[in-house]
Motif scaffolding. Structure first.
Motif, PDB file in Angstrom:
ATOM      1  N   ARG A  12       0.846  -1.186   0.000  1.00 28.30           N
ATOM      2  CA  ARG A  12       0.000   0.000   0.000  1.00 28.30           C
ATOM      3  C   ARG A  12       0.883   1.238   0.000  1.00 28.30           C
ATOM      4  O   ARG A  12       1.873   1.313   0.715  1.00 28.30           O
ATOM      5  N   ARG A  13       0.524   2.215  -0.814  1.00 31.54           N
ATOM      6  CA  ARG A  13       1.316   3.430  -0.932  1.00 31.54           C
ATOM      7  C   ARG A  13       0.611   4.562  -0.208  1.00 31.54           C
ATOM      8  O   ARG A  13      -0.601   4.739  -0.326  1.00 31.54           O
ATOM      9  N   SER A  14       1.385   5.324   0.517  1.00 32.70           N
ATOM     10  CA  SER A  14       0.823   6.458   1.243  1.00 32.70           C
ATOM     11  C   SER A  14       0.589   7.622   0.295  1.00 32.70           C
ATOM     12  O   SER A  14       1.139   7.689  -0.811  1.00 32.70           O
ATOM     13  N   THR A  15      -0.234   8.564   0.747  1.00 31.48           N
ATOM     14  CA  THR A  15      -0.492   9.772  -0.039  1.00 31.48           C
ATOM     15  C   THR A  15       0.806  10.534  -0.296  1.00 31.48           C
ATOM     16  O   THR A  15       1.025  11.065  -1.396  1.00 31.48           O
ATOM     17  N   VAL A  16       1.682  10.584   0.700  1.00 27.97           N
ATOM     18  CA  VAL A  16       2.953  11.289   0.551  1.00 27.97           C
ATOM     19  C   VAL A  16       3.792  10.654  -0.557  1.00 27.97           C
ATOM     20  O   VAL A  16       4.410  11.360  -1.374  1.00 27.97           O
ATOM     21  N   GLU A  17       3.818   9.314  -0.612  1.00 32.05           N
ATOM     22  CA  GLU A  17       4.582   8.632  -1.664  1.00 32.05           C
ATOM     23  C   GLU A  17       4.019   8.947  -3.043  1.00 32.05           C
ATOM     24  O   GLU A  17       4.773   9.171  -4.001  1.00 32.05           O
ATOM     25  N   GLN A  47       9.523  18.011   1.116  1.00 32.87           N
ATOM     26  CA  GLN A  47      10.721  17.848   1.935  1.00 32.87           C
ATOM     27  C   GLN A  47      11.496  16.590   1.547  1.00 32.87           C
ATOM     28  O   GLN A  47      12.711  16.552   1.625  1.00 32.87           O
ATOM     29  N   ARG A  48      10.771  15.559   1.135  1.00 36.64           N
ATOM     30  CA  ARG A  48      11.462  14.352   0.644  1.00 36.64           C
ATOM     31  C   ARG A  48      12.329  14.690  -0.560  1.00 36.64           C
ATOM     32  O   ARG A  48      13.461  14.221  -0.684  1.00 36.64           O
ATOM     33  N   LEU A  49      11.775  15.509  -1.460  1.00 35.02           N
ATOM     34  CA  LEU A  49      12.528  15.862  -2.655  1.00 35.02           C
ATOM     35  C   LEU A  49      13.680  16.809  -2.339  1.00 35.02           C
ATOM     36  O   LEU A  49      14.686  16.824  -3.057  1.00 35.02           O
ATOM     37  N   VAL A  50      13.546  17.598  -1.270  1.00 36.66           N
ATOM     38  CA  VAL A  50      14.680  18.402  -0.803  1.00 36.66           C
ATOM     39  C   VAL A  50      15.793  17.474  -0.337  1.00 36.66           C
ATOM     40  O   VAL A  50      16.973  17.652  -0.670  1.00 36.66           O
ATOM     41  N   GLN A  51      15.436  16.449   0.428  1.00 36.01           N
ATOM     42  CA  GLN A  51      16.427  15.496   0.929  1.00 36.01           C
ATOM     43  C   GLN A  51      17.073  14.716  -0.207  1.00 36.01           C
ATOM     44  O   GLN A  51      18.257  14.382  -0.154  1.00 36.01           O
ATOM     45  N   ARG A  63      -3.712  21.918  -7.737  1.00 34.52           N
ATOM     46  CA  ARG A  63      -3.544  21.122  -8.954  1.00 34.52           C
ATOM     47  C   ARG A  63      -3.551  19.630  -8.669  1.00 34.52           C
ATOM     48  O   ARG A  63      -4.069  18.840  -9.463  1.00 34.52           O
ATOM     49  N   LEU A  64      -2.978  19.229  -7.532  1.00 36.09           N
ATOM     50  CA  LEU A  64      -2.920  17.814  -7.174  1.00 36.09           C
ATOM     51  C   LEU A  64      -4.165  17.344  -6.429  1.00 36.09           C
ATOM     52  O   LEU A  64      -4.368  16.135  -6.265  1.00 36.09           O
ATOM     53  N   GLY A  65      -4.962  18.305  -5.949  1.00 39.53           N
ATOM     54  CA  GLY A  65      -6.158  17.937  -5.204  1.00 39.53           C
ATOM     55  C   GLY A  65      -5.844  17.314  -3.864  1.00 39.53           C
ATOM     56  O   GLY A  65      -6.505  16.357  -3.442  1.00 39.53           O
ATOM     57  N   VAL A  66      -4.814  17.865  -3.174  1.00 40.40           N
ATOM     58  CA  VAL A  66      -4.401  17.318  -1.883  1.00 40.40           C
ATOM     59  C   VAL A  66      -4.312  18.466  -0.869  1.00 40.40           C
ATOM     60  O   VAL A  66      -4.300  19.639  -1.229  1.00 40.40           O
ATOM     61  N   SER A  67      -4.254  18.083   0.396  1.00 40.36           N
ATOM     62  CA  SER A  67      -4.074  19.092   1.440  1.00 40.36           C
ATOM     63  C   SER A  67      -2.598  19.457   1.552  1.00 40.36           C
ATOM     64  O   SER A  67      -1.722  18.746   1.035  1.00 40.36           O
ATOM     65  N   ARG A  68      -2.318  20.547   2.231  1.00 40.27           N
ATOM     66  CA  ARG A  68      -0.941  21.051   2.281  1.00 40.27           C
ATOM     67  C   ARG A  68      -0.018  20.201   3.153  1.00 40.27           C
ATOM     68  O   ARG A  68       1.188  20.181   2.933  1.00 40.27           O
ATOM     69  N   GLY A  69      -0.579  19.507   4.152  1.00 38.24           N
ATOM     70  CA  GLY A  69       0.265  18.701   5.042  1.00 38.24           C
ATOM     71  C   GLY A  69       1.068  17.648   4.304  1.00 38.24           C
ATOM     72  O   GLY A  69       2.310  17.657   4.341  1.00 38.24           O
ATOM     73  N   PRO A  70       0.410  16.704   3.597  1.00 39.81           N
ATOM     74  CA  PRO A  70       1.184  15.693   2.853  1.00 39.81           C
ATOM     75  C   PRO A  70       2.014  16.285   1.724  1.00 39.81           C
ATOM     76  O   PRO A  70       3.074  15.763   1.383  1.00 39.81           O
ATOM     77  N   LEU A  71       1.549  17.407   1.134  1.00 36.22           N
ATOM     78  CA  LEU A  71       2.334  18.055   0.075  1.00 36.22           C
ATOM     79  C   LEU A  71       3.656  18.566   0.640  1.00 36.22           C
ATOM     80  O   LEU A  71       4.715  18.371   0.027  1.00 36.22           O
ATOM     81  N   ARG A  72       3.607  19.211   1.810  1.00 37.41           N
ATOM     82  CA  ARG A  72       4.850  19.705   2.429  1.00 37.41           C
ATOM     83  C   ARG A  72       5.800  18.562   2.712  1.00 37.41           C
ATOM     84  O   ARG A  72       7.013  18.667   2.487  1.00 37.41           O
TER      85      ARG A  72
END
Length: 231
Positions: free
Chosen positions: A12-17, A59-63, A46-55
């Motif tokens: 199962r994939r999380s929303t963040v993934e 941050q994953r992509l920053v890392q 554009r993604l239809g998501v809340s800001r929490g998982p988007l942030r």
């Protein structure tokens, strides 16, 4: 699946993934261009998501090094210069060389099935002379190569490097090899694995990376030079 015919739980994939994959894909294809700023409100809409998982995804992509954070300004897609290009390909060489060594110590038959499928995808794209499809197929081949090593860590490292590679090629399409040459380079890699010739395989993967560095370098220099005055 594990053993043949044995059912296993579907991961199962999380929303963040999922959001992370969407952002990587947008960077990969240039929808989020190098140097571009990421607007949190716009992306969330554009993604239809809340800001929490988007942030969290950003941050994953920053890392991973695909985004950079500037204090008081926000997040930006990285930009690549000539030194970055060289570094990316040397890092890929280290990862893919290790993957090749692992493949030769494992079941080469399994790797060959996957790589031959990936090679056919590249052949089909080359026949159409479709540069975008060739880039996709090229990346799919190298993803398959690293996955065949069985190392999740090598696969994780390769993921970011392949996105950065695609960013280089998007900017420098004129340096891409001729379709027939590109297919032949990858066919030789598959043949070396089939023959069980590790020494040749490692030499070929090194040549594949270093030759690309040489192709990219002159194009980057000329792109950096000012355009000549009209005569």
């Amino acid at each position: 699946m594990g053993r043949l015919g044995e059912l296993e739980p579907v991961p199962r994939r999380s929303t963040v993934e999922i959001i992370s994959d969407e952002l990587r894909s947008a960077i990969l294809y240039g929808s989020l261009p190098p140097g571009g700023q990421l607007g949190e409100a716009d992306l969330a809409a554009r993604l239809g998501v809340s800001r929490g998982p988007l942030r969290e995804a950003m941050q994953r992509l920053v890392q991973e090094g695909l985004l950079r954070s500037e204090p008081h300004r926000g997040l930006f897609v990285i930009e690549l210069d000539e030194d970055d290009v060289r570094d990316i390909y040397y890092a890929r060489l280290a990862v893919e060389r290790a993957a090749c060594q692992q493949i030769m110590q494992r079941n080469r038959g399994e790797a060959l099935v996957t790589l031959n499928e990936a090679l056919q995808g590249l052949v089909a794209a080359a026949r159409r002379r479709d540069r975008v499809a060739m880039s996709d197929a090229d990346q799919a081949f190298h993803q398959a190569l690293v996955q065949a090593s069985g190392s999740v860590r090598l696969e994780r490292m390769a993921q970011t490097l392949l996105v950065e590679t695609r960013m280089c090629l998007n900017a420098l399409q004129e340096t891409y090899p001729e379709p027939g040459d590109l297919v032949e380079e990858h066919r030789k890699l598959v043949e070396a694995i089939a023959d069980g010739d590790e020494e040749r395989l490692l030499r070929l993967i090194e040549e594949h990376m270093t030759d690309t560095i040489e192709r990219l370098r002159p194009a980057e220099r000329s792109a950096a030079d000012p355009a000549p005055a009209a005569q």
